[in-house]
Scaffold this motif. Structure first.
Motif, mmCIF file in Angstrom:
data_model
loop_
_atom_site.group_PDB
_atom_site.id
_atom_site.type_symbol
_atom_site.label_atom_id
_atom_site.label_comp_id
_atom_site.label_asym_id
_atom_site.label_seq_id
_atom_site.Cartn_x
_atom_site.Cartn_y
_atom_site.Cartn_z
ATOM 1 N N ALA A 14 -6.469 -3.800 -3.398
ATOM 2 C CA ALA A 14 -6.931 -2.568 -3.814
ATOM 3 C C ALA A 14 -5.755 -1.751 -3.028
ATOM 4 O O ALA A 14 -5.252 -0.508 -3.203
ATOM 5 N N HIS A 15 -5.459 -2.186 -1.840
ATOM 6 C CA HIS A 15 -4.257 -1.401 -0.980
ATOM 7 C C HIS A 15 -3.042 -1.607 -1.514
ATOM 8 O O HIS A 15 -2.319 -0.693 -1.611
ATOM 9 N N LEU A 16 -2.592 -2.875 -2.011
ATOM 10 C CA LEU A 16 -1.359 -2.990 -2.563
ATOM 11 C C LEU A 16 -1.095 -2.119 -3.850
ATOM 12 O O LEU A 16 0.098 -1.613 -4.125
ATOM 13 N N VAL A 17 -2.230 -2.158 -4.696
ATOM 14 C CA VAL A 17 -2.068 -1.116 -5.830
ATOM 15 C C VAL A 17 -2.150 0.347 -5.333
ATOM 16 O O VAL A 17 -1.163 1.013 -5.954
ATOM 17 N N SER A 18 -2.777 0.866 -4.540
ATOM 18 C CA SER A 18 -2.667 2.020 -3.882
ATOM 19 C C SER A 18 -1.243 2.408 -3.391
ATOM 20 O O SER A 18 -0.799 3.469 -3.695
ATOM 21 N N SER A 19 -0.664 1.536 -2.437
ATOM 22 C CA SER A 19 0.755 1.427 -1.982
ATOM 23 C C SER A 19 1.543 1.880 -3.014
ATOM 24 O O SER A 19 2.592 2.416 -2.932
ATOM 25 N N CYS A 20 1.428 1.010 -3.976
ATOM 26 C CA CYS A 20 2.554 0.991 -5.156
ATOM 27 C C CYS A 20 2.466 2.346 -5.923
ATOM 28 O O CYS A 20 3.449 2.870 -6.441
ATOM 29 N N LEU A 21 1.397 2.783 -6.107
ATOM 30 C CA LEU A 21 1.154 3.960 -6.938
ATOM 31 C C LEU A 21 1.608 5.209 -6.344
ATOM 32 O O LEU A 21 2.537 5.930 -6.886
ATOM 33 N N ILE A 22 1.430 5.526 -4.991
ATOM 34 C CA ILE A 22 1.933 6.573 -4.398
ATOM 35 C C ILE A 22 3.422 6.260 -3.904
ATOM 36 O O ILE A 22 4.383 7.087 -4.118
ATOM 37 N N ALA A 57 6.625 9.048 -5.236
ATOM 38 C CA ALA A 57 7.498 9.401 -4.258
ATOM 39 C C ALA A 57 9.074 9.173 -4.959
ATOM 40 O O ALA A 57 10.027 9.916 -4.499
ATOM 41 N N LEU A 58 9.025 7.991 -5.657
ATOM 42 C CA LEU A 58 10.532 7.654 -6.094
ATOM 43 C C LEU A 58 10.870 8.658 -7.145
ATOM 44 O O LEU A 58 11.980 8.932 -7.535
ATOM 45 N N ILE A 59 10.008 9.091 -7.851
ATOM 46 C CA ILE A 59 10.234 9.834 -9.111
ATOM 47 C C ILE A 59 10.220 11.417 -8.525
ATOM 48 O O ILE A 59 11.341 11.897 -8.771
ATOM 49 N N THR A 60 9.385 11.968 -8.065
ATOM 50 C CA THR A 60 9.393 13.332 -7.701
ATOM 51 C C THR A 60 10.563 13.811 -6.359
ATOM 52 O O THR A 60 11.037 14.649 -6.062
ATOM 53 N N GLY A 61 10.208 12.413 -5.691
ATOM 54 C CA GLY A 61 11.136 12.605 -4.426
ATOM 55 C C GLY A 61 12.606 12.573 -4.334
ATOM 56 O O GLY A 61 13.632 12.832 -3.648
ATOM 57 N N ASN A 62 13.303 12.284 -5.671
ATOM 58 C CA ASN A 62 14.623 11.976 -5.972
ATOM 59 C C ASN A 62 15.019 13.321 -7.141
ATOM 60 O O ASN A 62 16.289 12.800 -7.697
#
Length: 300
Positions: A178-186, A190-195
């Motif tokens: 569940a942590h791996l999924v949550s980290s990958c989603l956020i 970040a990669l889309i909106t942050g660039n």
């Protein structure tokens, strides 16, 4: 804080160099391979607002939907990702917000927190003292993240949750994926909106050099005349006294019993034996005094 040892000392030689610049421009941009231009504050505020909303809503939407986690008592979201969103979207250039810190920091802390909680669960006395397992989990995960060079402050909550929240304890080992999924989603948000107007991430693994270290070039011996030029040059003053001057500008004065430094010269006793490093060190103080006088003059 810079530690003398981290896992990077061992792993960096095996990490391949960054090759994102070889990707198509549109793909590389959303992996951080571009140079952003300065933007107005209101545009950055708008990006932070949209990114934070979308990042948290995406995680909540996934865990709210019927997924494999539904049958394992997964909460709507782990509270630690609220703090992760602030770091990733507000301080996207900070080392604590880079993908390695988010993904590895959360996962290491979750593993440590869950393992320590399960050890305490083996006895009735341990189950009555989950406060101790929570404190121990945060302490151990803090050290582990320091050694792993993946410090991420919100991950402290990930280590604490198995001991502090009974719903998380009910998840068991499903807490980790569940942590791996949550980290990958956020990170995806970040990669889309942050660039779009800024850049994320600044680096993927480390800002330092990676790959096998290159052998140091063999320096040719310095010509003899260069060595001779660094020796003291003796000259006579008009009053008959002798002084010795070196190439670096340090003056050796006979009869002087102390080292005197000002913004114009460095005076040392003639009998004092100084190597090149010591002379350079003294000259540094003279330069600092010169800079200080220049700054004072400009201030006036």
């Amino acid at each position: 804080m810079v530690f003398k040892f981290t896992i990077d000392d061992v792993l960096n030689r095996y990490i391949p160099p960054n090759r994102l610049d070889r990707l198509p421009k549109i793909i590389g941009r959303f992996l951080g391979a571009h140079t952003p231009t300065p933007k107005d504050d209101y545009l950055i505020w708008l990006e932070i607002f949209i990114s934070s909303f979308v990042g948290i809503a995406l995680i909540e939407g996934v865990f709210k939907s019927h997924t494999v986690f539904t049958h394992h008592a997964a909460p709507l979201i782990f509270a630690s990702y609220g703090a992760t969103a602030i770091l990733c979207f507000n301080s996207s250039s900070a080392p604590l917000a880079q993908p390695r810190n988010v993904l590895v920091g959360h996962f290491i802390s979750a593993v440590i927190g869950l393992c320590i909680q399960k050890l305490f669960s083996l006895s009735e006395a341990g189950r009555a003292n989950y406060w101790a397992s929570g404190a121990l989990s945060v302490a151990v995960s803090s050290v582990a993240m320091s050694i792993g060079n993946c410090i991420h402050p919100p991950a402290g909550a990930s280590a604490l949750l198995p001991s502090a929240d009974y719903t998380v304890r009910a998840m068991g080992w499903w807490y980790l994926p569940a942590h791996l999924v949550s980290s990958c989603l956020i990170l995806a948000v970040a990669l889309i909106t942050g660039n779009i107007i800024r850049k994320y991430p600044v680096y993927w693994w480390t800002p330092g050099p990676v790959g096998k270290p290159k052998p140091a070039p063999i320096e040719a011996p310095a010509p003899m005349h260069n060595k001779l030029s660094t020796l003291p040059i003796v000259k006579a003053e008009s009053d008959g006294s002798w002084v010795e001057k070196t190439k670096e500008g340090v003056t050796f004065v006979p009869g002087l019993d102390s080292i005197q430094i000002n913004s114009r010269e460095v005076l040392v006793p003639a009998g004092l034996d100084l190597d090149e490093l010591a002379i350079e060190w003294l000259d540094t103080f003279k330069i600092k005094l010169m800079e200080s006088e220049s700054s004072n003059d400009s201030a006036v």
